[in-house]
Enzyme design. Structure first.
Site, PDB file in Angstrom:
ATOM      1  N   GLN A 146     -23.154  46.192 -53.033  1.00 41.77           N
ATOM      2  CA  GLN A 146     -24.288  45.667 -52.269  1.00 41.77           C
ATOM      3  C   GLN A 146     -24.515  46.510 -51.016  1.00 41.77           C
ATOM      4  O   GLN A 146     -23.653  46.552 -50.134  1.00 41.77           O
ATOM      5  CB  GLN A 146     -23.995  44.216 -51.879  1.00 41.77           C
ATOM      6  CG  GLN A 146     -24.973  43.592 -50.910  1.00 41.77           C
ATOM      7  CD  GLN A 146     -24.499  42.221 -50.481  1.00 41.77           C
ATOM      8  OE1 GLN A 146     -24.351  41.320 -51.286  1.00 41.77           O
ATOM      9  NE2 GLN A 146     -24.234  42.068 -49.193  1.00 41.77           N
ATOM     10  N   GLY A 147     -25.653  47.192 -50.925  1.00 38.04           N
ATOM     11  CA  GLY A 147     -25.959  48.033 -49.776  1.00 38.04           C
ATOM     12  C   GLY A 147     -26.954  47.365 -48.854  1.00 38.04           C
ATOM     13  O   GLY A 147     -28.159  47.664 -48.913  1.00 38.04           O
ATOM     14  N   SER A 149     -25.875  46.040 -45.131  1.00 36.48           N
ATOM     15  CA  SER A 149     -25.574  46.290 -43.718  1.00 36.48           C
ATOM     16  C   SER A 149     -25.743  47.757 -43.354  1.00 36.48           C
ATOM     17  O   SER A 149     -25.515  48.658 -44.168  1.00 36.48           O
ATOM     18  CB  SER A 149     -24.146  45.853 -43.396  1.00 36.48           C
ATOM     19  OG  SER A 149     -23.997  44.457 -43.567  1.00 36.48           O
ATOM     20  N   SER A 181     -18.775  46.907 -49.617  1.00 33.21           N
ATOM     21  CA  SER A 181     -17.522  46.573 -50.304  1.00 33.21           C
ATOM     22  C   SER A 181     -17.418  47.304 -51.635  1.00 33.21           C
ATOM     23  O   SER A 181     -18.308  47.194 -52.484  1.00 33.21           O
ATOM     24  CB  SER A 181     -17.444  45.061 -50.544  1.00 33.21           C
ATOM     25  OG  SER A 181     -17.393  44.364 -49.326  1.00 33.21           O
ATOM     26  N   GLU A 265     -23.737  34.650 -53.168  1.00 32.91           N
ATOM     27  CA  GLU A 265     -22.486  35.180 -52.633  1.00 32.91           C
ATOM     28  C   GLU A 265     -21.696  34.106 -51.907  1.00 32.91           C
ATOM     29  O   GLU A 265     -20.475  34.106 -51.915  1.00 32.91           O
ATOM     30  CB  GLU A 265     -22.790  36.329 -51.668  1.00 32.91           C
ATOM     31  CG  GLU A 265     -21.550  36.942 -51.033  1.00 32.91           C
ATOM     32  CD  GLU A 265     -21.875  38.057 -50.058  1.00 32.91           C
ATOM     33  OE1 GLU A 265     -21.071  39.003 -49.969  1.00 32.91           O
ATOM     34  OE2 GLU A 265     -22.908  37.987 -49.381  1.00 32.91           O
ATOM     35  N   GLU A 392     -22.470  32.850 -36.717  1.00 30.51           N
ATOM     36  CA  GLU A 392     -23.654  32.474 -35.956  1.00 30.51           C
ATOM     37  C   GLU A 392     -24.884  32.378 -36.855  1.00 30.51           C
ATOM     38  O   GLU A 392     -25.721  31.471 -36.703  1.00 30.51           O
ATOM     39  CB  GLU A 392     -23.902  33.493 -34.836  1.00 30.51           C
ATOM     40  CG  GLU A 392     -22.845  33.494 -33.742  1.00 30.51           C
ATOM     41  CD  GLU A 392     -21.575  34.234 -34.123  1.00 30.51           C
ATOM     42  OE1 GLU A 392     -20.607  34.203 -33.336  1.00 30.51           O
ATOM     43  OE2 GLU A 392     -21.526  34.839 -35.222  1.00 30.51           O
TER      44      GLU A 392
END
Length: 408
Positions: A146-147, A149, A181, A265, A392
């Site tokens: 998963q790209g 961030s 990851s 997720e 948050e």
């Protein structure tokens, strides 16, 4: 709520237990030094995405044999339709399958592709995309990362700057992703890119793309973490040409596709079982003469109450996870699960540190109490409250979508 199995669910649970007992390869054993990932569905000593290409022939063949056994039943992707390689199981049957695999301490297969991308393509992909990508995932032949961030866009994901410019039937992609990851072990990536730099609000100018790692202009570099291993990577895009056919959903509407993916997720069972097993091992260790030699002097003061609280919290987390699977697309309940799980992870690690004292500083697993499990847990838990979405952000989702509170 009453989560007792129905007779049909109880029978399925026994079927899963028998399958694991009979079909898990005897030569596929845990690697005592494995530290390749921080994902909640990981089982200590295994990482299937890494193991399938291991230089160790026994580990490599064991990982592939396990994937083949699961694929025979459609159990790599149990909730998917049969026509795409799934088993057509109910959400609760999928939950039971994953629960029993975790309890047996055997690895799941193709986690990110099976549990994030697959459901996302079923909800938002074209038929051509489903036909191309879903069967290889279901067979354990294609892995995904998963790209999302970026160096300047983590918790504020809408601030991403990786740019994609339309050029005929391709997008030309330039930018950087980080903390991906197992990106260096993946065959394909699903990434968010900015296609409208002037969009307001900014999340409306984002598009969701599928990218082959072997695309010219894509470079993947592993990143070492606090433990000295490389569970994630940074990815660079330099003029990478990605077919427009690889866009999932509409241009500039990829944010909404990504939010569904993140909901999948955040709704897993893996962490619950890992915490349950960690508590059980800790209590068992404390009760042995050898174990008591490893405990901090005066550990009893407050520790018994801490352990009891962790056990109660673990049972609460289990019930949240069970409740989450009742929704076809997890909503704010998935954020409740993620938030509670992440903070419990850190509290449980601190409880272990309280009990073991100086023995909890031992890092090498061999000859350390409980194989240094709680020392490693403390390092893992550092990232827990921002892995998969910062606490948050989860609180904002719960407040606005769950409680209906105003956004400002």
């Amino acid at each position: 709520m009453n989560w007792e199995d129905t007779p049909e669910q109880a029978a399925f649970r026994e079927e899963v237990r028998a399958f694991v007992r009979d079909r898990f390869p005897a030569t596929y054993t845990p690697d005592p030094d494995a530290e390749q990932s921080l994902e909640p569905e990981d089982v200590w000593g295994y990482n299937w995405a890494v193991d399938r290409n291991s230089p160790d022939a026994a580990r490599r063949e064991g990982a592939r044999a396990w994937a083949a056994a699961l694929a025979e039943r459609g159990w790599i992707t149990p909730h998917w339709p049969v026509e795409y390689g799934g088993a057509g199981l109910s959400a609760m049957e999928e939950f039971i399958l994953q629960e029993e695999m975790m309890r047996a301490r055997v690895p799941t297969v193709n986690g990110i592709g099976a549990f994030l991308l697959g459901p996302t393509l079923l909800a938002h992909g074209t038929e051509a995309q489903r036909a191309e990508h879903l069967p290889p995932i279901a067979r354990g032949e294609r892995t995904w990362a998963q790209g999302f961030s970026e160096p300047g866009a983590g918790s504020d994901l809408a601030g991403l700057r990786t740019r994609a410019v339309r050029d005929g039937d391709h997008y030309v992609v330039d930018g950087q992703k980080v903390w991906t990851s197992l990106g260096h072990h993946a065959d394909w990536l699903f990434v968010l890119v900015r296609t409208d730099p002037d969009a307001a609000p900014k999340h409306r100018g984002i598009t969701f793309l599928l990218v082959d790692v072997d695309t010219p202009g894509v470079t993947v570099r592993p990143i070492r973490d606090i433990r000295g291993d490389a569970p994630f990577s940074e990815i660079f895009f330099e003029g990478a040409r990605v077919p427009v056919a690889n866009r999932v959903g509409e241009e500039n509407r990829g944010w909404y596709v990504a939010m569904d993916a993140l909901s999948f997720e955040r709704a897993g069972i893996g962490a619950t079982i890992k915490y349950e097993q960690a508590i059980a091992r800790l209590v068992e260790h404390i009760g042995t003469p050898e174990g008591r030699e490893h405990l901090r002097e005066g550990w009893e003061r407050g520790a018994r109450q801490e352990i009891a609280r962790r056990y109660v919290e673990m049972r609460v987390l289990y019930n949240i996870a069970r409740y989450s699977v009742t929704n076809p697309v997890p909503g704010y309940e998935a954020s409740v699960n993620q938030l509670f799980s992440a903070e419990l992870h850190q509290r449980l690690a601190r409880t272990g540190a309280h009990v073991f004292g100086r023995h909890g500083l031992l890092w090498q697993r061999r000859d350390a109490p409980l194989g240094a499990a709680f020392t490693h847990m403390r390092m893992d838990s550092v990232a827990a409250t921002f892995l998969g979405g910062a606490s948050e952000i989860q609180r904002n989702v719960i407040a606005t979508r769950g409680l209906g509170l105003p956004r400002s």
